[in-house]
Design an enzyme around this catalytic site. Structure first.
Site, short mmCIF file in Angstrom:
data_model
loop_
_atom_site.label_atom_id
_atom_site.label_comp_id
_atom_site.label_asym_id
_atom_site.label_seq_id
_atom_site.Cartn_x
_atom_site.Cartn_y
_atom_site.Cartn_z
N ASP A 38 0.83 -1.21 0.00
CA ASP A 38 0.00 0.00 0.00
C ASP A 38 0.86 1.26 0.00
O ASP A 38 1.98 1.25 0.52
CB ASP A 38 -0.92 -0.03 1.24
CG ASP A 38 -2.08 0.94 1.12
OD1 ASP A 38 -2.39 1.38 -0.02
OD2 ASP A 38 -2.68 1.27 2.15
N GLY A 39 0.31 2.31 -0.58
CA GLY A 39 0.97 3.62 -0.51
C GLY A 39 1.52 4.12 -1.85
O GLY A 39 2.22 5.13 -1.88
N SER A 96 -7.61 -5.48 -5.30
CA SER A 96 -8.69 -6.05 -4.50
C SER A 96 -10.01 -5.99 -5.26
O SER A 96 -10.16 -5.20 -6.21
CB SER A 96 -8.82 -5.30 -3.17
OG SER A 96 -9.48 -4.06 -3.35
N ASN A 104 -11.07 -2.55 -5.50
CA ASN A 104 -10.30 -1.57 -6.28
C ASN A 104 -10.96 -1.21 -7.62
O ASN A 104 -10.56 -0.25 -8.28
CB ASN A 104 -8.86 -2.04 -6.51
CG ASN A 104 -7.99 -1.98 -5.27
OD1 ASN A 104 -7.08 -2.79 -5.06
ND2 ASN A 104 -8.24 -1.00 -4.39
N ARG A 110 1.65 -4.75 6.35
CA ARG A 110 1.01 -3.69 5.55
C ARG A 110 1.93 -2.48 5.56
O ARG A 110 2.38 -2.04 6.61
CB ARG A 110 -0.36 -3.30 6.10
CG ARG A 110 -1.01 -2.23 5.19
CD ARG A 110 -2.47 -2.04 5.42
NE ARG A 110 -3.04 -1.19 4.36
CZ ARG A 110 -4.30 -1.21 3.97
NH1 ARG A 110 -5.14 -2.03 4.56
NH2 ARG A 110 -4.73 -0.41 3.01
C1 IPE Z 1 -5.60 -2.81 -0.28
O1 IPE Z 1 -5.25 -1.47 -0.34
C2 IPE Z 1 -5.51 -3.44 -1.63
C3 IPE Z 1 -4.17 -3.56 -2.21
C4 IPE Z 1 -3.06 -3.20 -1.66
C5 IPE Z 1 -4.12 -4.16 -3.53
P1 IPE Z 1 -6.31 -0.29 -0.54
O2 IPE Z 1 -5.51 0.94 -0.63
O3 IPE Z 1 -7.21 -0.61 -1.68
O4 IPE Z 1 -7.16 -0.36 0.81
P2 IPE Z 1 -7.99 0.78 1.53
O5 IPE Z 1 -8.94 1.34 0.53
O6 IPE Z 1 -7.02 1.82 2.00
O7 IPE Z 1 -8.65 0.09 2.68
C1 IPE Z 2 -1.51 0.26 -3.35
O1 IPE Z 2 -1.36 1.63 -3.39
C2 IPE Z 2 -1.77 -0.34 -4.68
C3 IPE Z 2 -3.15 -0.77 -4.89
C4 IPE Z 2 -4.12 -0.69 -4.03
C5 IPE Z 2 -3.46 -1.34 -6.18
P1 IPE Z 2 -2.58 2.63 -3.37
O2 IPE Z 2 -2.95 2.93 -4.79
O3 IPE Z 2 -3.68 2.14 -2.53
O4 IPE Z 2 -1.91 3.90 -2.73
P2 IPE Z 2 -2.55 4.91 -1.68
O5 IPE Z 2 -3.11 4.12 -0.57
O6 IPE Z 2 -3.60 5.67 -2.43
O7 IPE Z 2 -1.41 5.78 -1.27
MG MG Z 3 -4.13 2.36 -0.58
#
Ligand code: IPE
Ligand code: IPE
Ligand code: MG
Length: 243
Positions: free
Chosen positions: A14-15, A59, A62, A182
């Site tokens: 994430d991030g 996910s 997503n 995470r």
């Molecule tokens: C979880 O992260 C899914 C993946 C890392 C692929 P998200 O960024 O989608 O989760 P939320 O929305 O912050 O809970």
């Molecule tokens: C994780 O990064 C990748 C996926 C969920 C596919 P994010 O896209 O969720 O990044 P943030 O949480 O917006 O920073």
């Molecule tokens: Mg995220």
């Protein structure tokens, strides 16, 4: 713990978006850097005592993101497999993709099947990519498979126990994760491995995924090794103290 004694680490990568935003870049660039982080982490994992890595790539929730971002994430999975499959296959990595296949583009389905087929006999390292994966969806699908077996007269409701239920999950046959990491500072599970997380140690690391690499993975494993897993029991010390 995997059969070969190596650890199973699962990562909610994430991030990416915040990494990009902080640099004034589009989110998609964060996702591209995230692929590089995945490559580094897979590469370094065996030396850290990790033999299975499960990563959350997309996910079932997503799909709520803008269409352009969704298709970029699809394209990146494809590009990752296209560029890395030869090397992964050569290095003995068994690649499997967890998650629902329905709703995925035909070219994505094709690449997923190619990666799995090409590496199915590999045993040195296991890489599971959760893509179009949701823990709740996986539980529902498992329940449906069992119900169908009952309807066909192949199973009885009273046969169902944890072991049988588990055999219908997309992670069947793979030991549950020792550690769930995470990144990015968020402290939630976001529908990842809901059944499998039962006794996993949770490690939260304040690093955006594109900056991740083997050193961070080693730190997560170090944190895991400092924890005491009790599985509902008591420690040896407590047994000695209470007789
Ligand atoms: C979880 O992260 C899914 C993946 C890392 C692929 P998200 O960024 O989608 O989760 P939320 O929305 O912050 O809970
Ligand atoms: C994780 O990064 C990748 C996926 C969920 C596919 P994010 O896209 O969720 O990044 P943030 O949480 O917006 O920073
Ligand atoms: Mg995220």
């Amino acid at each position: 713990m995997s059969r070969d004694g190596g650890l199973h680490v699962a990562i909610i990568m994430d991030g990416n978006g915040r990494w990009a935003k902080r640099r004034g870049l589009p989110r998609t660039l964060g996702h591209r850097e995230g692929v590089k982080a995945l490559r580094r982490t897979v590469e370094g994992a065996p030396d850290i005592g990790v033999s299975t890595l499960t990563v959350f790539g997309f996910s079932t929730e997503n799909w709520r993101r803008p269409m352009t971002e969704v298709s970029e994430l699809m394209n990146l999975l494809k590009a990752y497999v296209e560029s890395d499959l030869d090397r992964l296959a050569r290095e003995g990595v068994k690649v499997t993709i967890l998650g629902r296949r329905t709703g995925l583009r035909p070219d994505i389905l094709e690449i997923i099947e190619r990666a799995e087929r090409r590496t199915e006999n590999n045993t040195r390292f296991r890489l599971q990519v959760a893509f179009n994966y949701g823990g709740q969806a996986d539980l529902v699908d498992a329940a449906r498979k069992f119900a169908e077996a009952v309807a066909r007269g192949e199973a009885r409701p009273e046969d169902l126990d944890e072991q049988l239920f588990e055999s219908h999950l997309s992670t069947a046959g793979v030991p549950t994760p020792d550690v769930i990491v995470r990144t990015s500072g968020e402290r939630r599970i976001s529908n990842f491995l809901l059944w499998e997380c039962a006794y996993a140690e949770l490690v939260f690391q304040d690093v955006y995924w594109p900056d991740y690499g083997p050193d961070h993975l080693a730190a997560a494993v170090g944190e895991f090794r400092s924890r005491e897993r009790r599985y509902g029991g008591v420690t040896t010390d407590d047994v000695l103290a209470t007789g």
